[in-house]
Enzyme design. Structure first.
Site, mmCIF file in Angstrom:
data_model
loop_
_atom_site.group_PDB
_atom_site.id
_atom_site.type_symbol
_atom_site.label_atom_id
_atom_site.label_comp_id
_atom_site.label_asym_id
_atom_site.label_seq_id
_atom_site.Cartn_x
_atom_site.Cartn_y
_atom_site.Cartn_z
ATOM 1 N N ASP A 10 0.865 -1.178 0.000
ATOM 2 C CA ASP A 10 0.000 0.000 0.000
ATOM 3 C C ASP A 10 0.899 1.223 0.000
ATOM 4 O OD1 ASP A 10 -2.389 1.607 0.322
ATOM 5 O OD2 ASP A 10 -1.849 1.849 2.420
ATOM 6 N N SER A 11 0.291 2.373 -0.238
ATOM 7 C CA SER A 11 1.037 3.621 -0.150
ATOM 8 C C SER A 11 1.513 3.898 1.271
ATOM 9 C CB SER A 11 0.139 4.773 -0.618
ATOM 10 O OG SER A 11 -1.053 4.757 0.144
ATOM 11 N N CYS A 73 -4.291 -1.197 -2.054
ATOM 12 C CA CYS A 73 -4.430 0.259 -2.137
ATOM 13 C C CYS A 73 -5.422 0.551 -3.263
ATOM 14 C CB CYS A 73 -3.069 0.884 -2.453
ATOM 15 S SG CYS A 73 -3.128 2.652 -2.802
ATOM 16 N N GLU A 152 -4.632 9.052 9.374
ATOM 17 C CA GLU A 152 -3.199 8.947 9.679
ATOM 18 C C GLU A 152 -2.815 9.789 10.891
ATOM 19 O OE1 GLU A 152 -0.347 8.336 6.731
ATOM 20 O OE2 GLU A 152 -1.555 6.593 6.192
ATOM 21 N N CYS A 184 -11.045 2.750 -0.356
ATOM 22 C CA CYS A 184 -9.694 3.091 0.075
ATOM 23 C C CYS A 184 -9.427 2.291 1.338
ATOM 24 C CB CYS A 184 -9.614 4.589 0.349
ATOM 25 S SG CYS A 184 -8.117 5.100 1.231
ATOM 26 N N HIS A 186 -7.760 2.796 3.857
ATOM 27 C CA HIS A 186 -7.723 3.514 5.137
ATOM 28 C C HIS A 186 -9.110 3.611 5.780
ATOM 29 C CE1 HIS A 186 -3.732 4.946 4.007
ATOM 30 N NE2 HIS A 186 -3.632 5.602 5.141
HETATM 31 N N1 DGL Z 1 -4.690 3.396 1.083
HETATM 32 C C1 DGL Z 1 -4.759 4.237 -0.087
HETATM 33 C C2 DGL Z 1 -5.916 3.780 -0.975
HETATM 34 O O1 DGL Z 1 -6.478 2.754 -0.749
HETATM 35 C C3 DGL Z 1 -5.014 5.675 0.277
HETATM 36 C C4 DGL Z 1 -3.835 6.469 0.678
HETATM 37 C C5 DGL Z 1 -3.224 7.248 -0.449
HETATM 38 O O2 DGL Z 1 -3.806 8.202 -0.960
HETATM 39 O O3 DGL Z 1 -2.129 6.876 -0.778
HETATM 40 O O4 DGL Z 1 -6.258 4.445 -1.901
#
Ligand code: DGL
Length: 269
Positions: A10-11, A73, A152, A184, A186
């Site tokens: 993931d990012s 992600c 975050e 997403c 998150h």
């Molecule tokens: N976890 C990332 C996603 O699912 C979001 C965070 C980001 O923007 O890098 O898109």
């Protein structure tokens, strides 16, 4: 039977919501997690930059003799999955298709909402796949750019989060969606806030979690599961401070970060 680890990336921290489910349903599997914490967020960047990052992330994970990759992600899956699936000789799965399939199983009125980063929503990835799988579905999308920074920074149940979430979500609720894709990885950390606004009759689809379920099915079919009896271990690689990852990561995993965490230089890949 294949005892090699699976690579998940993931990012940043969001992909840990997929790791949590993966560990739960496949406890014998080893996981190598890569979180690009030094370059997060991906969701506000250009397609070209996201693709460059995703290629580097995959090259890094492939240096660990893994048997497959989960792009945990929403942004990276939306922008880069189709391209990297053609470029790399390893099974790669993203979160978009499993989440779309789960949403279509859940919806009764065929009105599905999708929330995600600006990158995910602007790509149209969820709408495209939902309409391909079910042409009569009606889709309503909303980018929620404030959600990742709120998560975050630990603003999971604060009044500020609630006010912002209402701005994003009430228009979707007014459209009458009965299913909402958390597009997403998150966003599951905001589950309570989102569910309270949408109402208990709206099904929330956790994209990371349903992807872990889909990977289990795919690995079974492909004979890639590890049938060993030992319990699997997680190793983590990040591109920014290890301590920060350990502190926040336990929120996403809902347990202490259990394996070793190492910092790596992704620009080398
Ligand atoms: N976890 C990332 C996603 O699912 C979001 C965070 C980001 O923007 O890098 O898109």
């Amino acid at each position: 039977m294949d005892a090699r680890p699976i690579g998940i990336f993931d990012s940043g921290l969001g992909g840990l919501t997929a790791v949590k489910e993966f560990n739960r349903i496949l406890p014998a599997e080893d996981v190598i997690y890569f979180g690009d914490t030094g370059r997060v967020p991906y969701g506000t960047r250009s397609d070209e930059t996201i693709l460059k990052y995703v290629r580097q992330d995959i090259r890094f994970l492939m240096s660990h003799d893994i048997k497959g990759i989960i792009i945990a992600c929403g942004t990276a899956s939306s922008v880069a999955l189709d391209i990297v699936q053609k470029e790399f000789d390893i099974p790669i799965i993203g979160v978009v298709k499993p989440a779309a399939e789960a949403a279509l199983r859940a919806t009764r009125n065929k009105k599905v909402g999708v929330i995600g980063t600006a990158g995910t929503i602007n790509s149209g990835s969820y709408e495209k796949i939902l309409h391909r799988l079910e042409p009569t579905v009606q889709t309503y999308t909303q980018a929620c750019p404030m959600f990742v920074p709120l998560v975050e920074n630990g603003y999971l149940r604060s009044e500020a989060t609630n006010i912002i979430a209402k701005e994003y979500l009430l228009p979707l609720k007014e459209k009458g969606v009965d299913t909402l894709i958390l597009g997403c990885t998150h966003y599951p950390l905001l589950y309570e806030t989102i569910s309270a606004i949408m109402g208990s009759d709206v099904s929330l689809i956790d994209s990371g979690s349903v992807t872990a379920d889909a990977v289990k099915r795919d690995m079974e079919t492909a004979g890639l599961l590890n049938h060993g009896h030992k319990s699997g271990k997680n190793d983590y690689y990040v591109t920014d401070a290890v301590e920060q990852f350990e502190a926040l990561g336990s929120l996403f995993l809902e347990k202490e970060i259990d394996g070793q965490v190492e910092k790596t230089n992704i620009e080398e890949w």
